[in-house]
Design a protein around this motif. Structure first.
Motif, short mmCIF file in Angstrom:
data_model
loop_
_atom_site.label_atom_id
_atom_site.label_comp_id
_atom_site.label_asym_id
_atom_site.label_seq_id
_atom_site.Cartn_x
_atom_site.Cartn_y
_atom_site.Cartn_z
N GLN A 48 -11.88 46.06 11.83
CA GLN A 48 -11.76 47.52 11.90
C GLN A 48 -13.12 48.16 12.15
OE1 GLN A 48 -9.01 49.86 10.35
NE2 GLN A 48 -7.49 48.29 10.73
N TYR A 49 -14.14 47.65 11.52
CA TYR A 49 -15.49 48.18 11.72
C TYR A 49 -15.94 47.96 13.16
CZ TYR A 49 -20.52 48.67 11.46
OH TYR A 49 -21.82 49.05 11.70
N MET A 50 -15.74 46.74 13.65
CA MET A 50 -16.13 46.40 15.02
C MET A 50 -15.38 47.30 16.03
SD MET A 50 -15.75 42.72 16.94
CE MET A 50 -13.96 42.80 16.82
N LEU B 126 -9.90 48.52 -0.51
CA LEU B 126 -8.74 48.87 0.31
C LEU B 126 -7.60 47.87 0.18
CD1 LEU B 126 -10.62 50.00 3.55
CD2 LEU B 126 -9.78 51.42 1.67
N ASP B 127 -7.85 46.81 -0.57
CA ASP B 127 -6.85 45.75 -0.77
C ASP B 127 -6.41 45.15 0.57
OD1 ASP B 127 -5.37 44.06 -2.39
OD2 ASP B 127 -3.59 45.35 -2.31
N ILE B 128 -7.40 44.83 1.39
CA ILE B 128 -7.16 44.16 2.67
C ILE B 128 -8.16 43.02 2.77
CG2 ILE B 128 -6.21 46.19 3.86
CD1 ILE B 128 -8.95 46.71 5.09
N SER B 129 -7.99 42.17 3.77
CA SER B 129 -8.89 41.03 3.91
C SER B 129 -10.25 41.46 4.45
CB SER B 129 -8.29 39.98 4.84
OG SER B 129 -8.30 40.44 6.18
N GLU B 130 -11.25 40.68 4.14
CA GLU B 130 -12.59 40.95 4.63
C GLU B 130 -12.61 40.88 6.16
OE1 GLU B 130 -17.12 39.34 3.85
OE2 GLU B 130 -15.53 38.73 2.48
N SER B 131 -11.84 39.98 6.72
CA SER B 131 -11.74 39.85 8.17
C SER B 131 -11.19 41.13 8.79
CB SER B 131 -10.84 38.65 8.49
OG SER B 131 -10.34 38.72 9.77
N LEU C 45 -11.87 59.36 15.28
CA LEU C 45 -11.35 58.00 15.05
C LEU C 45 -10.05 58.04 14.25
CD1 LEU C 45 -14.54 56.02 13.97
CD2 LEU C 45 -13.25 55.69 16.08
N PRO C 46 -9.19 57.05 14.46
CA PRO C 46 -8.04 56.92 13.55
C PRO C 46 -8.56 56.76 12.12
CG PRO C 46 -7.82 55.46 15.45
CD PRO C 46 -9.20 56.05 15.51
N VAL C 47 -7.80 57.23 11.17
CA VAL C 47 -8.27 57.29 9.78
C VAL C 47 -8.71 55.93 9.24
CG1 VAL C 47 -7.66 57.96 7.42
CG2 VAL C 47 -6.87 59.32 9.34
N GLY C 48 -8.00 54.89 9.55
CA GLY C 48 -8.37 53.56 9.06
C GLY C 48 -9.74 53.14 9.56
N TYR C 49 -9.97 53.31 10.85
CA TYR C 49 -11.27 52.97 11.43
C TYR C 49 -12.37 53.83 10.80
CZ TYR C 49 -9.09 50.50 15.44
OH TYR C 49 -8.40 49.63 16.24
N LYS C 50 -12.10 55.13 10.70
CA LYS C 50 -13.09 56.07 10.18
C LYS C 50 -13.45 55.72 8.72
CE LYS C 50 -11.71 60.26 10.08
NZ LYS C 50 -11.39 61.67 10.28
N THR C 51 -12.46 55.35 7.94
CA THR C 51 -12.70 55.03 6.54
C THR C 51 -13.61 53.81 6.41
OG1 THR C 51 -10.56 55.94 5.92
CG2 THR C 51 -11.58 54.42 4.35
N VAL C 52 -13.30 52.76 7.15
CA VAL C 52 -14.11 51.55 7.09
C VAL C 52 -15.52 51.84 7.60
CG1 VAL C 52 -14.39 49.23 8.06
CG2 VAL C 52 -12.17 49.95 7.20
N LEU C 53 -15.64 52.55 8.70
CA LEU C 53 -16.94 52.88 9.27
C LEU C 53 -17.77 53.69 8.27
CD1 LEU C 53 -18.45 52.79 12.19
CD2 LEU C 53 -17.90 55.20 12.17
N SER D 59 -20.53 46.69 1.14
CA SER D 59 -20.41 45.47 1.94
C SER D 59 -18.98 45.33 2.43
CB SER D 59 -20.78 44.25 1.08
OG SER D 59 -19.77 44.01 0.11
N HIS D 60 -18.78 44.46 3.42
CA HIS D 60 -17.42 44.21 3.91
C HIS D 60 -16.51 43.72 2.78
CE1 HIS D 60 -18.37 44.98 8.06
NE2 HIS D 60 -19.33 44.08 8.08
N ARG D 61 -17.07 42.87 1.92
CA ARG D 61 -16.29 42.33 0.80
C ARG D 61 -15.88 43.46 -0.17
NH1 ARG D 61 -18.81 37.59 -0.74
NH2 ARG D 61 -17.15 36.51 0.34
N GLU D 62 -16.81 44.34 -0.48
CA GLU D 62 -16.51 45.46 -1.39
C GLU D 62 -15.44 46.38 -0.78
OE1 GLU D 62 -20.65 46.38 -3.75
OE2 GLU D 62 -20.60 46.81 -1.59
#
Length: 185
Positions: A169-171, A159-164, A134-142, A151-154
């Protein structure tokens, strides 16, 4: 890495062990390291994606653990405390490597749906390989969501990004893993 694979019977972490660490007892530091190094190394490896970076990140994290052990109040919270330090070091490592997380527009993301595991014929190895690819961003969130159980909020706060964005990214990561596993089997 001998020290990471040789802790089959780690010393249970107790208030007494933490007290010994706070007094600077080198043996106590070793016992603490032996109790947590394998699990924390696995987090580092999942998040950084390679052995060398995982080893470096683990070492940096434990230096911080040992340097800040005085701040720990109870042995009961030590696992979460060490894990947070390790995850933060992994995220710092990814930031140094210029990993950025793509902000997305606000979209509605469906809640987690149960998976029909009986119908899933992918092997564990195929899933591991897909996650690693996976691309690093996707892999990190997963990794943070599935394996570290944040949690998504945590994750958004870390990562200083929005929960959305985290949910998206997880999806997308899950879908990409499904596609890659399907192609391999």
């Amino acid at each position: 890495m001998q020290a990471l694979t040789n802790n089959l019977n780690p010393t249970p972490v107790t208030d007494q062990l933490v007290a010994r660490c706070k007094k600077g007892d080198v043996r106590a530091f070793r016992e603490l390291y032996d109790a947590y190094s394998t699990a924390m190394y696995n987090i580092c490896l999942r998040m950084t994606g390679n052995v060398s970076d995982a080893e470096d990140t683990l070492q940096e994290a434990f230096i911080q653990v040992f340097g800040n052990i005085q701040r720990l109040e109870q042995a009961g919270s030590i696992t979460a405390w060490i894990k947070r330090i390790v995850v933060n070091h992994c995220l710092s490592h990814l930031r140094r490597k210029k990993v950025y997380f793509e902000e997305v527009e606000e979209i509605e993301v469906e809640e987690e749906q149960s998976v029909d595991e009986a119908g899933f014929s992918g092997t564990v190895q195929a899933v591991k390989e897909a996650i690693a690819a996976l691309p690093v961003g996707y892999k990190t969130v997963l990794n943070l969501y599935l394996f570290e159980e944040y949690s998504h909020r945590e994750i958004a706060n870390m990562l200083d990004i929005s929960e959305s964005t985290v949910k998206t990214q997880y999806m997308r990561a899950k879908e990409k893993v499904r596609q890659m596993v399907k192609e391999r089997i």
